[in-house]
Scaffold this motif. Sequence first.
Motif, PDB file in Angstrom:
ATOM      1  N   ARG A  50      -7.486   0.670   4.964  1.00 25.56           N
ATOM      2  CA  ARG A  50      -7.054  -0.694   4.334  1.00 25.56           C
ATOM      3  C   ARG A  50      -6.153  -1.349   5.221  1.00 25.56           C
ATOM      4  NH1 ARG A  50      -6.515   0.626  -1.290  1.00 25.56           N
ATOM      5  NH2 ARG A  50      -4.595  -0.468  -1.398  1.00 25.56           N
ATOM      6  N   ILE A  84       0.890  -1.289   0.038  1.00 27.26           N
ATOM      7  CA  ILE A  84      -0.275   0.011   0.007  1.00 27.26           C
ATOM      8  C   ILE A  84       0.869   1.350  -0.036  1.00 27.26           C
ATOM      9  CG2 ILE A  84      -1.958   1.306   1.200  1.00 27.26           C
ATOM     10  CD1 ILE A  84      -2.603  -1.422   2.778  1.00 27.26           C
ATOM     11  N   LYS A 131      -8.091   6.529   3.045  1.00 24.33           N
ATOM     12  CA  LYS A 131      -8.740   5.256   2.780  1.00 24.33           C
ATOM     13  C   LYS A 131      -7.490   4.291   2.522  1.00 24.33           C
ATOM     14  CE  LYS A 131     -12.696   6.333  -0.155  1.00 24.33           C
ATOM     15  NZ  LYS A 131     -12.416   7.360  -1.426  1.00 24.33           N
ATOM     16  N   SER A 132      -6.556   4.647   1.981  1.00 22.59           N
ATOM     17  CA  SER A 132      -5.236   3.678   1.876  1.00 22.59           C
ATOM     18  C   SER A 132      -4.909   3.163   3.499  1.00 22.59           C
ATOM     19  CB  SER A 132      -4.156   4.295   1.274  1.00 22.59           C
ATOM     20  OG  SER A 132      -4.565   4.745  -0.071  1.00 22.59           O
ATOM     21  N   VAL A 139       1.767   4.952   0.266  1.00 25.27           N
ATOM     22  CA  VAL A 139       0.996   6.322   0.624  1.00 25.27           C
ATOM     23  C   VAL A 139       1.975   7.467   0.893  1.00 25.27           C
ATOM     24  CG1 VAL A 139      -0.959   4.949   2.133  1.00 25.27           C
ATOM     25  CG2 VAL A 139       1.242   5.931   3.032  1.00 25.27           C
ATOM     26  N   ASP A 147      -3.004   9.231   2.451  1.00 29.97           N
ATOM     27  CA  ASP A 147      -4.676   9.275   2.104  1.00 29.97           C
ATOM     28  C   ASP A 147      -5.097   8.076   3.055  1.00 29.97           C
ATOM     29  OD1 ASP A 147      -6.888   8.697   0.278  1.00 29.97           O
ATOM     30  OD2 ASP A 147      -5.992   6.709  -0.376  1.00 29.97           O
ATOM     31  N   ILE A 207       3.049  -0.981   4.053  1.00 30.70           N
ATOM     32  CA  ILE A 207       2.754   0.360   3.898  1.00 30.70           C
ATOM     33  C   ILE A 207       4.023   1.044   3.279  1.00 30.70           C
ATOM     34  CG2 ILE A 207       1.934   2.567   4.428  1.00 30.70           C
ATOM     35  CD1 ILE A 207       0.244   1.340   6.590  1.00 30.70           C
TER      36      ILE A 207
END
Length: 355
Positions: free
Chosen positions: A20, A6, A16-17, A8, A14, A171
């Motif tokens: 997750r 993911i 929303k990310s 970012v 973000d 991430i």
Amino acid sequence: MNTEIIKVDPIEPDRKSVMRAARIIRKGGIVAFPTETVYGLGADAFNEAAAGKIFEAKGRPRDNPLIVHLKGAEQLELVSLVNEEIMNVARKVWPGPVTLVLPRAHDLPDPVTSGLKTVAVRVPAHPVALALIELSGTPIAAPSANLAGKPSPTNAKHVIEDLQGRVDAIIDAGETFFGVESTIVNLAVNPPVLLRPGALGTEELEPIIGKITVPEEAHGYESEVAIAPGMKYRHYAPAKRVVLAGDRKNYLKILERSAGCGIPAAICSEEMKPAVDALGIRSIIIGRESDLYTVARGLFSSLRILDETDADFGVAQPFDERGIGLAIMNRLRKATGHTIINSPDELPHALYRQC
Ligand code: TXA
Ligand code: MG
């Protein structure tokens, strides 16, 4: 296991990310995430099975406890016993690269603290880490996101190298800010004891905490007793052998002679590079001696890069031990397996080579 990556932004992630990743934590999964120091591998600190998965993924011995990451000092009483004095310190040092060891709260599951009566806690100063903790709705237990024994990861590529396929998500928010882990101070004893030097120097902490005892082991010298449980294990080590010059003045002499033992790589500062070039020896630049924060940022990467070169071994330069320098030298001494040499004559023994 399929590992989701993911991406970012480190400063304005973000939501929303990050959500997750937070959902994975909530469901008992494990997620690697950036902090201001190094990447961590996180799980819900109150989920015993999830915390257990961290040890599996890293190959970490069960007697080496984790650091609990909070979204703010106000969460402290969820995991530890607190009083006004502790809260005062916590509010001053957090968010930031300082871990406090405190008496644990009773309901923290055992894998997190390895059954100790204390717990290590911090509030990270990284927008992504803070968003993740907040959206997960729980404190996150996390050690550094590397395989046990390897240098800590300072970017997502390092994490992917070590943990791809072993964790639910990673991430990726680029490079971390400091590059060395947090400073760990034991506040459960009086006077407080430095358990691991880190990104914030004791010089900066003492005005807040008072006099801190700095044991010899904090310098990274070999010792029989481990001051933090994790410090007894082989650490921060690349696969290739690294020797550390005991004194900056002998560095070039040692480096020059080491070329007779095989192919060396000089792990050195930008300032040292011209002299290393003049010897015709390859260099891996850690950072600038004039700004030790750049050295801290480059340290673990340079150890990983050594393994990617065709050098037979690394020869590292020593740095000033003030401020963040103490953490740099602690990690370097450990990375070399305490192979610190003061004269070129010690090279054959240190490198197990004829030269
Ligand atoms: O900057 C950091 O501290 C990073 C980021 C991810 O927060 N984390 C990190 O965690 O470096 P780790 O697990 O690699 O190192 C934690 C150290 C270990 O040496 C462990 O033994 C020690 O903290 N520790 C944890 N709980 C402890 C406790 N109750 N008493 C003494 N030492 C403890
Ligand atoms: Mg670690």
